[in-house]
Design an enzyme around this catalytic site. Structure first.
Site, PDB file in Angstrom:
ATOM      1  N   HIS A  49      25.015  29.525  52.700  1.00  0.00           N
ATOM      2  CA  HIS A  49      26.016  28.780  53.359  1.00  0.00           C
ATOM      3  C   HIS A  49      27.169  28.119  52.149  1.00  0.00           C
ATOM      4  O   HIS A  49      26.478  27.692  51.429  1.00  0.00           O
ATOM      5  CB  HIS A  49      25.690  27.552  54.304  1.00  0.00           C
ATOM      6  CG  HIS A  49      26.654  26.988  54.890  1.00  0.00           C
ATOM      7  ND1 HIS A  49      26.715  25.398  55.201  1.00  0.00           N
ATOM      8  CD2 HIS A  49      27.897  27.278  55.585  1.00  0.00           C
ATOM      9  CE1 HIS A  49      27.798  25.208  55.882  1.00  0.00           C
ATOM     10  NE2 HIS A  49      28.471  26.126  56.120  1.00  0.00           N
ATOM     11  N   ASP A  86      42.563  41.759  42.998  1.00  0.00           N
ATOM     12  CA  ASP A  86      43.392  42.768  42.504  1.00  0.00           C
ATOM     13  C   ASP A  86      43.024  43.226  41.186  1.00  0.00           C
ATOM     14  O   ASP A  86      42.115  42.944  40.686  1.00  0.00           O
ATOM     15  CB  ASP A  86      44.823  42.674  42.438  1.00  0.00           C
ATOM     16  CG  ASP A  86      45.410  41.399  41.470  1.00  0.00           C
ATOM     17  OD1 ASP A  86      44.524  41.042  40.556  1.00  0.00           O
ATOM     18  OD2 ASP A  86      46.153  40.776  41.811  1.00  0.00           O
ATOM     19  N   HIS A  97      47.239  29.472  41.394  1.00  0.00           N
ATOM     20  CA  HIS A  97      46.731  30.344  40.794  1.00  0.00           C
ATOM     21  C   HIS A  97      45.848  30.334  39.494  1.00  0.00           C
ATOM     22  O   HIS A  97      44.769  30.690  39.373  1.00  0.00           O
ATOM     23  CB  HIS A  97      47.719  31.371  40.255  1.00  0.00           C
ATOM     24  CG  HIS A  97      47.322  32.759  39.913  1.00  0.00           C
ATOM     25  ND1 HIS A  97      46.512  33.737  40.713  1.00  0.00           N
ATOM     26  CD2 HIS A  97      47.125  33.558  38.800  1.00  0.00           C
ATOM     27  CE1 HIS A  97      45.933  34.681  39.986  1.00  0.00           C
ATOM     28  NE2 HIS A  97      46.337  34.419  38.825  1.00  0.00           N
ATOM     29  N   TYR A 100      48.856  38.781  43.132  1.00  0.00           N
ATOM     30  CA  TYR A 100      48.372  37.698  43.797  1.00  0.00           C
ATOM     31  C   TYR A 100      47.426  37.992  45.018  1.00  0.00           C
ATOM     32  O   TYR A 100      47.080  37.186  45.864  1.00  0.00           O
ATOM     33  CB  TYR A 100      49.272  36.285  44.069  1.00  0.00           C
ATOM     34  CG  TYR A 100      49.997  35.820  42.998  1.00  0.00           C
ATOM     35  CD1 TYR A 100      49.325  35.052  42.052  1.00  0.00           C
ATOM     36  CD2 TYR A 100      51.255  36.187  42.944  1.00  0.00           C
ATOM     37  CE1 TYR A 100      50.158  34.636  40.881  1.00  0.00           C
ATOM     38  CE2 TYR A 100      51.865  35.607  41.931  1.00  0.00           C
ATOM     39  CZ  TYR A 100      51.402  34.830  40.897  1.00  0.00           C
ATOM     40  OH  TYR A 100      51.989  34.049  39.704  1.00  0.00           O
ATOM     41  N   ALA A 101      47.160  39.289  44.942  1.00  0.00           N
ATOM     42  CA  ALA A 101      46.284  39.773  45.972  1.00  0.00           C
ATOM     43  C   ALA A 101      44.785  39.603  45.569  1.00  0.00           C
ATOM     44  O   ALA A 101      44.237  40.485  45.152  1.00  0.00           O
ATOM     45  CB  ALA A 101      46.501  41.154  46.122  1.00  0.00           C
ATOM     46  N   ASN A 102      44.312  38.134  45.884  1.00  0.00           N
ATOM     47  CA  ASN A 102      43.029  37.866  45.419  1.00  0.00           C
ATOM     48  C   ASN A 102      42.514  36.602  46.539  1.00  0.00           C
ATOM     49  O   ASN A 102      43.409  36.028  47.175  1.00  0.00           O
ATOM     50  CB  ASN A 102      43.098  36.855  44.155  1.00  0.00           C
ATOM     51  CG  ASN A 102      43.693  37.818  42.853  1.00  0.00           C
ATOM     52  OD1 ASN A 102      43.222  38.837  42.707  1.00  0.00           O
ATOM     53  ND2 ASN A 102      44.987  37.223  42.306  1.00  0.00           N
TER      54      ASN A 102
END
Length: 131
Positions: free
Chosen positions: A20, A28, A98, A120-122
């Site tokens: 948990h 990316d 970021h 920013y595809a994270n």
């Protein structure tokens, strides 16, 4: 043989070990990966595999109670942001700068690197409890 969709042994092993609130990052191709965090590198070439394909596959196996994304994605890569939002309608979405996101990845159990080139595809996925 494994019956579920996720057949990558490294990702599957990490998910099986997660408790948990443990964290798994999907990123990316450009996100710096800390040296002390397990790197699972799926990137083959520009766009393969995609961030969303990787995320969708992981979500078939991982219960998520919260996600963390960079605030910058909303303005810089709005279509990707909308796709992420669509997948997490009933999950807490936390937005951080970021630079703070990169620091948070140091606490991830692993970071899965994709071939995605969208800025920013994270995402950090925080494990939830299965009821």
């Amino acid at each position: 043989m494994k019956k579920s969709v996720l057949i990558n042994s490294e990702i599957s092993s990490v998910i099986a070990k997660m408790g948990h609130t443990d964290m798994l990052t999907i990123c990316d191709s450009g996100l710096p990966i800390p040296k002390n965090v397990e790197r699972i590198d799926l990137a083959l070439k520009h766009g393969i595999p995609t961030f969303l394909d990787t995320l969708d596959t992981v979500l078939e196996e991982l219960q998520v109670e919260e996600i963390v994304i960079a605030t910058e994605i909303e303005s810089v890569s709005n279509e990707m942001y909308k796709e992420i939002e669509r997948r997490f309608k009933n999950v807490k979405i936390t937005k951080v700068a970021h630079e703070d996101f990169k620091v948070m990845t140091k606490e991830s159990m692993a970071i899965v690197r994709t071939g995605e080139f969208t800025p920013y595809a994270n995402i950090i996925l925080k494990s939830g409890v299965v009821f």
